[in-house]
Design a protein around this motif. Structure first.
Motif, PDB file in Angstrom:
ATOM      1  N   ILE A  94      -4.314   2.288   6.429  1.00 53.76           N
ATOM      2  CA  ILE A  94      -3.292   2.647   7.400  1.00 53.76           C
ATOM      3  C   ILE A  94      -3.564   4.054   7.934  1.00 53.76           C
ATOM      4  CG2 ILE A  94      -0.816   2.940   7.794  1.00 53.76           C
ATOM      5  CD1 ILE A  94      -1.565   0.098   7.055  1.00 53.76           C
TER       6      ILE A  94
ATOM      7  N   ARG B  28       9.055   7.399   7.172  1.00 52.86           N
ATOM      8  CA  ARG B  28       8.719   6.316   8.097  1.00 52.86           C
ATOM      9  C   ARG B  28       9.060   4.970   7.471  1.00 52.86           C
ATOM     10  NH1 ARG B  28       5.760   7.045  12.624  1.00 52.86           N
ATOM     11  NH2 ARG B  28       4.925   9.118  13.036  1.00 52.86           N
ATOM     12  N   TYR B  29       8.743   4.842   6.187  1.00 53.39           N
ATOM     13  CA  TYR B  29       9.040   3.602   5.474  1.00 53.39           C
ATOM     14  C   TYR B  29      10.550   3.366   5.414  1.00 53.39           C
ATOM     15  CZ  TYR B  29       9.464   0.386   1.501  1.00 53.39           C
ATOM     16  OH  TYR B  29       9.793  -0.649   0.678  1.00 53.39           O
TER      17      TYR B  29
ATOM     18  N   GLN C 287       5.782   1.269  17.894  1.00 56.30           N
ATOM     19  CA  GLN C 287       6.342   2.201  16.904  1.00 56.30           C
ATOM     20  C   GLN C 287       5.609   2.139  15.568  1.00 56.30           C
ATOM     21  OE1 GLN C 287      10.445   0.928  16.793  1.00 56.30           O
ATOM     22  NE2 GLN C 287      10.984   2.096  18.614  1.00 56.30           N
ATOM     23  N   ARG C 288       4.660   1.214  15.468  1.00 57.27           N
ATOM     24  CA  ARG C 288       3.853   1.033  14.265  1.00 57.27           C
ATOM     25  C   ARG C 288       4.712   0.752  13.033  1.00 57.27           C
ATOM     26  NH1 ARG C 288      -1.579   4.761  14.480  1.00 57.27           N
ATOM     27  NH2 ARG C 288      -2.286   4.032  16.500  1.00 57.27           N
ATOM     28  N   ARG C 289       5.775  -0.011  13.243  1.00 57.38           N
ATOM     29  CA  ARG C 289       6.654  -0.320  12.124  1.00 57.38           C
ATOM     30  C   ARG C 289       5.951  -1.220  11.109  1.00 57.38           C
ATOM     31  NH1 ARG C 289      11.024  -1.543  15.734  1.00 57.38           N
ATOM     32  NH2 ARG C 289      11.291  -3.563  14.734  1.00 57.38           N
TER      33      ARG C 289
ATOM     34  N   THR D 237      11.836   2.311   8.842  1.00 62.55           N
ATOM     35  CA  THR D 237      11.465   0.930   9.155  1.00 62.55           C
ATOM     36  C   THR D 237      12.334  -0.049   8.382  1.00 62.55           C
ATOM     37  OG1 THR D 237       9.194   1.577   9.612  1.00 62.55           O
ATOM     38  CG2 THR D 237       9.575  -0.732   9.094  1.00 62.55           C
TER      39      THR D 237
ATOM     40  N   ALA E 257       0.877   6.847  10.570  1.00 57.14           N
ATOM     41  CA  ALA E 257       1.854   5.786  10.308  1.00 57.14           C
ATOM     42  C   ALA E 257       2.329   5.791   8.854  1.00 57.14           C
ATOM     43  CB  ALA E 257       1.258   4.421  10.648  1.00 57.14           C
ATOM     44  N   ARG E 258       1.879   6.756   8.081  1.00 62.70           N
ATOM     45  CA  ARG E 258       2.259   6.815   6.666  1.00 62.70           C
ATOM     46  C   ARG E 258       3.480   7.701   6.453  1.00 62.70           C
ATOM     47  NH1 ARG E 258      -1.682   5.218   3.019  1.00 62.70           N
ATOM     48  NH2 ARG E 258      -3.669   4.594   3.951  1.00 62.70           N
TER      49      ARG E 258
ATOM     50  N   LEU F  16       2.766  -1.139  10.382  1.00 61.57           N
ATOM     51  CA  LEU F  16       1.893  -0.255   9.609  1.00 61.57           C
ATOM     52  C   LEU F  16       2.693   0.525   8.574  1.00 61.57           C
ATOM     53  CD1 LEU F  16      -0.231   1.119  12.583  1.00 61.57           C
ATOM     54  CD2 LEU F  16      -1.116  -0.300  10.751  1.00 61.57           C
ATOM     55  N   ALA F  17       3.836   1.052   9.003  1.00 63.03           N
ATOM     56  CA  ALA F  17       4.658   1.849   8.088  1.00 63.03           C
ATOM     57  C   ALA F  17       5.174   1.006   6.926  1.00 63.03           C
ATOM     58  CB  ALA F  17       5.830   2.458   8.851  1.00 63.03           C
TER      59      ALA F  17
END
Length: 444
Positions: free
Chosen positions: A182, A191-192, A330-332, A195, A186-187, A334-335
């Motif tokens: 990743i 962020r997690y 938004q790379r959700r 999401t 996106a880390r 990936l997050a």
């Protein structure tokens, strides 16, 4: 004649399961987490050909030469096997649809992942006759593959089985699991959290419908069965043309049709359904895995799909497309995968409690898993291929997986339902509603 092949052992070093792999390993300990693919080969296939093919695939992929060791400390590992193999079961049958019952068996039968991740079945019809044909059914644990990876292995087994000569196949270098690929941007824990909370907050506001049975089915008792349907070439081409004119994807229309069927199953004339859509993110990883690499590269994004008399299939499809596109931007997805190191439990015991919580609170329990067009040629080595199908268990945190693959100018759909949440008759009715939506809509 088979050309020589090279399988190095330097890449066969064991490693700890990644958080996302450990999640599927925990789920698999509760209820089988299996991915199943099928294709029909028109012509002769022998035991020797199939054993040769599985040996070449094993030589190519280090992951398939491994099994899971439960270390007992919350850090299960993938370790090389002393004698790796893909077990092959062969039998003959007179009934043309025997593969359907066999897939049901594959989905309820756990894979002993300590001894390997895959198994293969060969169902022969009219063996020895001029019209001999075979259904090959490949099952691989969801711990290490998604649907596209499964189809890659199935295609290669056929190629290696029917070709007279095979180019030398070297063992691939070990590739890090998707969790480790990743991008840094996106880390992160927050962020997690964002999401995770985004879908929960949306669900609280929208109150989406989920698919529910009359009687709750305990997680360990959830067995997956499947009903199969197909969209032939002509209506499929019409569907694709209509989607292009309406500016939507086929996946959007599929999700719209499934949402309407969820509403009908609930006796609802209008509302919102939560739909999970696995989205391939190989192209966003760093470094980017090869298209033929094995792994889990399709995390789920959620779409909340409105249905009812005032909502056309095209409006719903556009909404699905917008929501998924926003999630990708938004790379959700990936997050979500990067953040699993914060949320994946260490033990099966604690994992069971979390799975139960997810089962209660997830904003969706129906997924639309659309692989799109599979890379299966019409013919390999003079033998025609047909009937490409994908199916998957519900991994005990969902009630229905609608698994779709398109090949040879037809779309095949497996409605993989939890027995008890739906009956076979209800699943068939659900499937028929979805197909009717797909082939009878009018562009707007």
């Amino acid at each position: 004649m088979v050309a020589s092949r090279t399988a190095t052992t330097t890449t066969d070093s064991g490693r700890e399961l990644s958080p996302s792999e450990r999640w599927f390993w925990i789920i698999d300990r509760i209820s089988p987490a299996n991915c199943v693919g099928r294709v029909r080969v028109h012509g002769r296939l022998t035991t020797e050909q199939l054993e040769r093919a599985t040996a070449v695939v094993l030589a190519e992929y280090p992951l398939l030469r491994m099994g899971v060791v439960d270390t007992g400390d919350g850090h299960p590992r993938a370790e090389p096997l002393a004698e790796p193999r893909i077990p092959l079961r062969q039998f003959s049958c007179d009934e043309n649809d025997a593969w359907q019952r066999h897939i049901d068996t594959e989905m309820i039968t756990p894979i002993e992942v300590s001894a390997g991740f895959a198994r293969l079945a060969d169902i022969a019809y009219a063996p020895g006759a001029s019209d001999e044909y075979h259904d090959l059914v490949l099952t691989i644990s969801h711990i290490i593959v998604d649907g596209r990876s499964l189809m890659t292995v199935l295609r290669k087994i056929i190629e290696y089985a029917v070709r007279d000569e095979i180019e030398p196949v070297a063992s691939r270098p070990s590739v890090a699991p998707s969790d480790d690929l990743i991008p840094v941007a996106a880390r992160g824990f927050w962020r997690y959290v964002y999401t995770t909370m985004f879908d929960q907050a949306a669900a609280l506001a929208l109150r989406p419908r989920r698919l529910r049975g009359k009687v709750p089915v305990a997680l360990p008792d959830r067995l997956t069965r499947a009903i199969y349907r197909k969209v032939p070439a002509e209506p499929l081409a019409e569907l694709a043309d209509d989607c292009r004119r309406a500016g939507v994807t086929v996946h959007g229309v599929l999700a719209s049709a499934v949402a309407r069927a969820i509403g009908a199953a609930a006796g609802s004339t209008g509302g919102i359904a939560g739909i999970g859509s696995p989205v391939d993110f190989r192209g966003l990883l760093e470094p980017q895995p090869d298209t033929d690499e094995l792994g889990n590269y399709a995390p789920v994004l959620t779409a909340f799909v409105r249905y009812g008399a005032g909502v056309s299939p095209w409006q719903a499809a556009r909404s699905v497309n917008r929501q998924l596109s926003r999630g990708v931007r938004q790379r959700r997805h990936l997050a979500t995968v990067a953040g699993m190191r914060f949320g994946t439990p260490r033990t099966v015991h604690t994992g069971t409690r979390i799975v139960e919580m997810v089962d209660r609170r997830a904003p969706w329990n129906v997924s639309v898993t659309n692989l799109g067009r599979a890379d299966f040629p019409e013919e390999i080595g003079g033998q025609r291929l047909s009937g490409v199908t994908v199916a998957a268990t519900n991994s005990c945190v969902s009630a229905l997986t609608v698994a779709i693959v398109t090949a040879h100018e037809e779309m095949r759909i497996a409605f993989c339902y939890v027995d008890g949440v739906l009956t076979a008759a209800q699943a068939a009715h659900f499937a028929d509603r979805v197909i009717a939506e797909l082939v009878s809509r009018s562009a707007a």
